[in-house]
Design a protein around this motif. Structure first.
Motif, PDB file in Angstrom:
ATOM      1  N   PHE A 139      37.656  38.995  33.675  1.00 40.73           N
ATOM      2  CA  PHE A 139      36.703  37.882  33.705  1.00 40.73           C
ATOM      3  C   PHE A 139      35.293  38.434  33.584  1.00 40.73           C
ATOM      4  O   PHE A 139      34.919  39.358  34.296  1.00 40.73           O
ATOM      5  CB  PHE A 139      36.846  37.097  35.014  1.00 40.73           C
ATOM      6  CG  PHE A 139      36.255  35.715  34.967  1.00 40.73           C
ATOM      7  CD1 PHE A 139      37.056  34.612  34.734  1.00 40.73           C
ATOM      8  CD2 PHE A 139      34.885  35.528  35.151  1.00 40.73           C
ATOM      9  CE1 PHE A 139      36.511  33.327  34.693  1.00 40.73           C
ATOM     10  CE2 PHE A 139      34.340  34.248  35.096  1.00 40.73           C
ATOM     11  CZ  PHE A 139      35.157  33.151  34.864  1.00 40.73           C
ATOM     12  N   ARG A 151      46.982  38.204  42.925  1.00 40.86           N
ATOM     13  CA  ARG A 151      46.395  39.515  42.613  1.00 40.86           C
ATOM     14  C   ARG A 151      47.098  40.173  41.438  1.00 40.86           C
ATOM     15  O   ARG A 151      46.487  40.850  40.624  1.00 40.86           O
ATOM     16  CB  ARG A 151      46.424  40.407  43.851  1.00 40.86           C
ATOM     17  CG  ARG A 151      45.347  40.015  44.865  1.00 40.86           C
ATOM     18  CD  ARG A 151      45.176  41.054  45.928  1.00 40.86           C
ATOM     19  NE  ARG A 151      46.356  41.202  46.760  1.00 40.86           N
ATOM     20  CZ  ARG A 151      46.692  40.357  47.735  1.00 40.86           C
ATOM     21  NH1 ARG A 151      45.920  39.311  47.988  1.00 40.86           N
ATOM     22  NH2 ARG A 151      47.775  40.541  48.446  1.00 40.86           N
ATOM     23  N   SER A 170      41.367  31.282  36.100  1.00 40.86           N
ATOM     24  CA  SER A 170      41.386  32.554  36.843  1.00 40.86           C
ATOM     25  C   SER A 170      41.416  32.297  38.340  1.00 40.86           C
ATOM     26  O   SER A 170      41.171  33.194  39.123  1.00 40.86           O
ATOM     27  CB  SER A 170      40.179  33.407  36.446  1.00 40.86           C
ATOM     28  OG  SER A 170      39.016  32.642  36.562  1.00 40.86           O
ATOM     29  N   LEU A 191      39.387  30.971  40.294  1.00 40.68           N
ATOM     30  CA  LEU A 191      38.134  31.040  41.047  1.00 40.68           C
ATOM     31  C   LEU A 191      37.815  29.653  41.584  1.00 40.68           C
ATOM     32  O   LEU A 191      37.211  29.481  42.624  1.00 40.68           O
ATOM     33  CB  LEU A 191      36.992  31.527  40.158  1.00 40.68           C
ATOM     34  CG  LEU A 191      37.040  33.010  39.796  1.00 40.68           C
ATOM     35  CD1 LEU A 191      35.962  33.359  38.782  1.00 40.68           C
ATOM     36  CD2 LEU A 191      36.907  33.874  41.033  1.00 40.68           C
ATOM     37  N   ARG A 206      45.766  38.523  38.426  1.00 39.30           N
ATOM     38  CA  ARG A 206      44.382  38.893  38.124  1.00 39.30           C
ATOM     39  C   ARG A 206      44.276  40.269  37.494  1.00 39.30           C
ATOM     40  O   ARG A 206      43.304  40.576  36.808  1.00 39.30           O
ATOM     41  CB  ARG A 206      43.539  38.815  39.395  1.00 39.30           C
ATOM     42  CG  ARG A 206      43.046  37.390  39.599  1.00 39.30           C
ATOM     43  CD  ARG A 206      42.248  37.254  40.838  1.00 39.30           C
ATOM     44  NE  ARG A 206      41.617  35.945  40.888  1.00 39.30           N
ATOM     45  CZ  ARG A 206      41.368  35.293  42.012  1.00 39.30           C
ATOM     46  NH1 ARG A 206      41.710  35.830  43.174  1.00 39.30           N
ATOM     47  NH2 ARG A 206      40.778  34.124  41.983  1.00 39.30           N
ATOM     48  N   ASN A 207      45.238  41.128  37.747  1.00 34.62           N
ATOM     49  CA  ASN A 207      45.222  42.417  37.070  1.00 34.62           C
ATOM     50  C   ASN A 207      45.569  42.290  35.596  1.00 34.62           C
ATOM     51  O   ASN A 207      45.354  43.207  34.815  1.00 34.62           O
ATOM     52  CB  ASN A 207      46.191  43.389  37.752  1.00 34.62           C
ATOM     53  CG  ASN A 207      45.604  43.950  39.026  1.00 34.62           C
ATOM     54  OD1 ASN A 207      44.386  44.046  39.153  1.00 34.62           O
ATOM     55  ND2 ASN A 207      46.463  44.294  39.969  1.00 34.62           N
ATOM     56  N   ARG A 267      37.244  28.855  34.964  1.00 35.34           N
ATOM     57  CA  ARG A 267      37.324  29.255  36.377  1.00 35.34           C
ATOM     58  C   ARG A 267      38.666  28.842  36.984  1.00 35.34           C
ATOM     59  O   ARG A 267      39.213  29.552  37.816  1.00 35.34           O
ATOM     60  CB  ARG A 267      36.167  28.644  37.167  1.00 35.34           C
ATOM     61  CG  ARG A 267      34.813  29.289  36.841  1.00 35.34           C
ATOM     62  CD  ARG A 267      33.685  28.603  37.591  1.00 35.34           C
ATOM     63  NE  ARG A 267      33.900  28.684  39.033  1.00 35.34           N
ATOM     64  CZ  ARG A 267      33.488  29.680  39.800  1.00 35.34           C
ATOM     65  NH1 ARG A 267      32.812  30.674  39.283  1.00 35.34           N
ATOM     66  NH2 ARG A 267      33.734  29.673  41.098  1.00 35.34           N
TER      67      ARG A 267
END
Lengths: 220, 272
Positions: free
Chosen positions: B84, B76, B48, B50, B79-80, B45
């Motif tokens: 996940f 962002r 990523s 989170l 994250r692309n 987590r």
């Protein structure tokens, strides 16, 4: 119950119905749609923890919830002209009812948004969405589904609350009945008939709500 | 291609990650094993964003990012490049299977709907769910939901996919279909980091195993060495215990059909 009264009730039914269709329903629709937007705004300011705004919206909710609606209505319609702001009866009622729906429903909407599992937001983030994109595309659509039954409740309550506008000379259902009865003195029958019109409107909404809920259920 | 350096994380006074570092090469399939509370899910987590790490550095293709601070825009973009997959799927309840796969493309990447749907259909076909495009998550079984979630994670064509206990929320008989999809991905050369309790999967699919306990990495090894010749005493104990469970199972019902029999005991042992 004489023939005369029966005839009078039949004649007045059309007038009351028209008052409902021309005044009560438009007022309900206008106040509810504005009110929901306010409620959504208030809820989002609190959930997104927007500085200053989150405090301001709480003050708004506090004031609206803790003062009688009829006082608010009097302030807007009879009071504001003193400082040079004049609204028509319809607009005054629209403002006050919207603010009321906004304050009461903001808690419903906030609870509904918070009831959407946090995993939905996390998944949106992992998809590269921003907080607001996630709200619009993922969270709010699901929250509104949860909020639908309590919001329908508020809508039905609102239909009846429009009768408060009687006090600021808006000729809606109740005022129409009152005007007819003041000529014939059949208050008992005319007010019963006014009640019947509200009963009909709210019954229709109840049926629509049930149908809409079933339709929403099929889509998940 | 991806490296986590000196990741630290505390929840209150509890240390969850104590200076954990891990390096992932292109095409690696890394299984992170370990008992509950060892910090493996938190590591994933944090990787990523989170969960915000207290400190640590993330390097992807030579680009360094602070694991505690990152701008929204950079985040962002990052994250692309990663996918996940969650333990409990987290499919969007208001979207169909296809809508789940395409949402990130249409909203975050502003791709045209038709283009996104073409990609979405291809990915759903890949996970064997072409006939379920228009189903809402609630109408899908757990295994199907997780396969949709894998398709969704692949939509942005990520360089690496994180899996957080992808089969832990599934009935034992549904884990196979998900593991098969993951196996297929691994064979295609996808870089994957998998937090799991599936020993058989770790042994047969992963090329490297990271064993975590008490918020640190106890052993990092090739999968083969890890299972056949573990370095650390604690690892040896862990491997033996999972294998002895398997032996007991084999003896009792006579079927030694891999994943299902392996999974059940490991799951019981390690879930609270």
């Amino acid at each position: 119950m004489t023939e005369r009264i029966i005839q009078e009730l039949i004649d007045s039914f059309g007038k009351l119905l028209m008052a409902g269709l021309k005044v009560t329903l438009p007022l309900t629709a206008a106040a509810f749609s504005t009110g929901i937007l306010i409620a959504l705004f208030v809820a989002l300011m609190q959930i997104a923890k927007v500085p200053v705004m989150r405090k301001l919206v709480r003050v708004y909710v506090w004031i609206i919830r803790c003062t009688p609606m009829i006082v608010q209505l009097f302030v807007v319609y009879f009071g504001l002209p003193n400082i040079g702001i004049k609204f028509t009866p319809f607009v005054s009622a629209w403002i006050v009812l919207s603010l009321s729906i906004g304050a009461y429903c903001s808690e419903t909407v906030r609870a509904a948004i918070e009831s959407v599992p946090v995993g939905q937001l996390e998944a949106s983030y992992c998809d590269g969405l921003t907080f607001w994109q996630a709200m619009v595309h993922v969270i709010i659509p699901q929250a509104l589904r949860t909020a639908f039954p309590p919001l329908s409740n508020s809508l039905i309550g609102l239909v009846k609350d429009t009768s408060l506008a009687y006090n600021v000379a808006l000729v809606e259902i109740l005022a129409t009945a009152q005007r007819i009865a003041s000529r014939t003195y059949d208050y008992f029958w005319l007010y019963l008939e006014a009640g019947l019109i509200y009963l009909i409107f709210c019954s229709i909404l109840t049926v629509v709500q049930r149908k809409a809920e079933a339709a929403l259920e099929r889509r998940r | 291609m991806l490296e986590l350096r000196n990741v630290c994380k505390k929840f209150g006074k509890t240390v969850v990650l104590d200076n954990v570092s891990i390096k992932v090469n292109d095409g690696d399939v890394i299984a992170i094993l370990g008992p509950s509370g060892s910090g493996k899910t938190t590591l994933l987590r944090c990787a990523s964003y989170l969960t915000r790490a207290d400190s640590g550095t993330l390097v992807i293709d030579g680009e360094e990012h602070d694991m505690n601070r990152i701008s929204g825009k950079e985040l962002r973009r990052y994250r692309n490049r990663v996918g996940f997959v969650f333990q409990n799927f987290n499919l969007y309840g208001n979207k169909t299977a296809l809508g789940n796969v395409t949402l990130g493309l249409t909203v975050a990447q502003k791709m045209k709907k038709e283009e996104a749907e073409e990609i979405g259909r291809k990915l759903l076909a890949k996970v064997g769910l072409s006939d379920r495009e228009d189903y809402y998550p609630s109408k899908l079984s757990g295994g199907q939901q997780q396969r949709v979630a894998i398709a969704r994670a692949l939509a942005s064509n990520p360089e690496v996919v994180f899996f957080d206990e992808p089969t832990s929320a599934l009935d034992p008989e549904l884990t196979g279909e998900v593991l098969n999809v993951m196996r297929q991905l691994a064979e295609e050369g996808m870089t994957m980091i998998v937090v799991t309790h599936e020993m058989e999967f770790a042994r047969s699919v992963a090329n490297r195993v990271v064993f975590m306990e008490g918020s640190v990495i106890v052993e990092e090894n090739t999968a083969e060495e890890f299972f056949n010749n573990p370095k650390e005493a604690r690892t040896r104990e862990f491997v033996q215990r999972s294998l002895s469970w398997r032996g007991a199972d084999d003896a009792s019902d006579g079927t030694s059909d891999g994943t299902v029999a392996d999974n059940a005991p490991a799951g019981i042992e390690e879930k609270p």
